[in-house]
Design a protein around this motif. Sequence first.
Motif, mmCIF file in Angstrom:
data_model
loop_
_atom_site.group_PDB
_atom_site.id
_atom_site.type_symbol
_atom_site.label_atom_id
_atom_site.label_comp_id
_atom_site.label_asym_id
_atom_site.label_seq_id
_atom_site.Cartn_x
_atom_site.Cartn_y
_atom_site.Cartn_z
ATOM 1 N N THR A 138 0.706 -1.179 -0.054
ATOM 2 C CA THR A 138 0.129 -0.004 0.132
ATOM 3 C C THR A 138 0.950 1.330 -0.119
ATOM 4 O OG1 THR A 138 -1.849 -0.973 1.160
ATOM 5 C CG2 THR A 138 -1.572 1.264 1.254
ATOM 6 N N VAL A 139 0.679 2.080 -0.931
ATOM 7 C CA VAL A 139 1.351 3.544 -1.104
ATOM 8 C C VAL A 139 0.200 4.448 -0.722
ATOM 9 C CG1 VAL A 139 2.504 5.116 -2.367
ATOM 10 C CG2 VAL A 139 2.941 2.690 -2.530
ATOM 11 N N ASN A 140 0.682 5.264 0.293
ATOM 12 C CA ASN A 140 -0.400 6.454 0.798
ATOM 13 C C ASN A 140 0.337 7.734 0.461
ATOM 14 O OD1 ASN A 140 -3.106 4.923 1.842
ATOM 15 N ND2 ASN A 140 -1.262 4.415 3.282
ATOM 16 N N TRP A 141 -0.090 8.827 -0.104
ATOM 17 C CA TRP A 141 0.524 9.768 -0.154
ATOM 18 C C TRP A 141 -0.506 11.226 0.011
ATOM 19 C CZ3 TRP A 141 -0.998 6.996 -4.437
ATOM 20 C CH2 TRP A 141 -2.058 7.303 -5.248
ATOM 21 N N GLU A 142 0.232 12.349 0.394
ATOM 22 C CA GLU A 142 -0.391 13.591 0.680
ATOM 23 C C GLU A 142 -0.273 14.534 -0.639
ATOM 24 O OE1 GLU A 142 0.413 15.286 4.421
ATOM 25 O OE2 GLU A 142 -0.037 13.366 5.660
ATOM 26 N N GLY A 143 -1.021 15.213 -0.657
ATOM 27 C CA GLY A 143 -0.850 16.305 -1.849
ATOM 28 C C GLY A 143 0.189 17.188 -1.574
ATOM 29 N N GLY A 144 0.999 17.717 -2.760
ATOM 30 C CA GLY A 144 2.275 18.666 -2.486
ATOM 31 C C GLY A 144 3.220 18.604 -3.852
ATOM 32 N N GLY A 145 4.028 19.378 -3.578
ATOM 33 C CA GLY A 145 5.110 19.481 -4.520
ATOM 34 C C GLY A 145 6.199 18.604 -4.344
ATOM 35 N N TYR A 146 6.234 17.218 -4.842
ATOM 36 C CA TYR A 146 7.324 16.360 -4.763
ATOM 37 C C TYR A 146 7.108 15.059 -5.503
ATOM 38 C CZ TYR A 146 4.103 13.693 -1.770
ATOM 39 O OH TYR A 146 2.963 12.725 -1.218
ATOM 40 N N ASN A 147 7.932 14.353 -5.620
ATOM 41 C CA ASN A 147 8.129 13.067 -6.498
ATOM 42 C C ASN A 147 8.352 11.913 -5.332
ATOM 43 O OD1 ASN A 147 10.334 11.645 -8.888
ATOM 44 N ND2 ASN A 147 7.932 11.457 -8.790
#
Length: 270
Positions: A89-98
Amino acid sequence: MKTFIPFKAVALLAACGLAGCVMPEQQAATTDSVAVAGIDKFQAYTQTYPEQVHLTQNHATGHVGDFFFTHWKDGGAASLSLDNQGSFTVNWEGGGYNYVGGPGWHYGDKDRVIGYRFDEDSGANFITLYGWGYDESMPTSDPAHLVEYYILQRFTYNPSKDGIFGKTFVSDGVEYSTYRTVREQKPSINSTSTFYQYWSIPTEQRELGKDYKIVFADHVKAWADTGWIIPDMNNFNASDDPTYQVMAVEVFNPPKDGTASGQVWDASEQ
């Protein structure tokens, strides 16, 4: 399409507690090492983690059971959870990154058949079989000495716009079109290099909740049919990383929070 930091440096940062946080019981992600000739050059790759692991730091790599994984971000908030059965599972938050990460193997194999299922996808830019090939005997002036390849399965961005078309072919009932692009003096597994990217892009994206296969040999043949030869995919001679192969989730500059999850397995003998 990540910026590489030599993993010897990452390992030192992790030892100093500067690379981020892993749950205390997972720090036992241990001194046990994977017994593969040559891989000890990349000390971080020999790490073995518990049967389940949750990673939140910027950089981590190693093995959970028989699965190799990579987990990398250049900022922001993204995490990778995975177990020794290939579930992730990959969880991410919005933002300016890779961010890019996921489970697989520490080397590519042209005869490998990759089984997978995606259960969730909130809009990852790519969910893709991803890896590298490298031949140090070829001149670095030839972009073919180093190849980064993508076999897209789900995507919100089509990278073929500036690519050279190769061919259209069918593999395991899925129609793909191939493209080749070039990266000039960009970070890679072998420092800053000029190298090719090979893309296989399906006409229809893979649905959630279903089991699928990627017959990797079909893609290797399709690339070769147009003269695009992939170099050695079991190579420990690059400066920064071996030629791994993973089912990667990639997000870049995500506009909102999201999740991608599923499972990967070796379907070669099934």
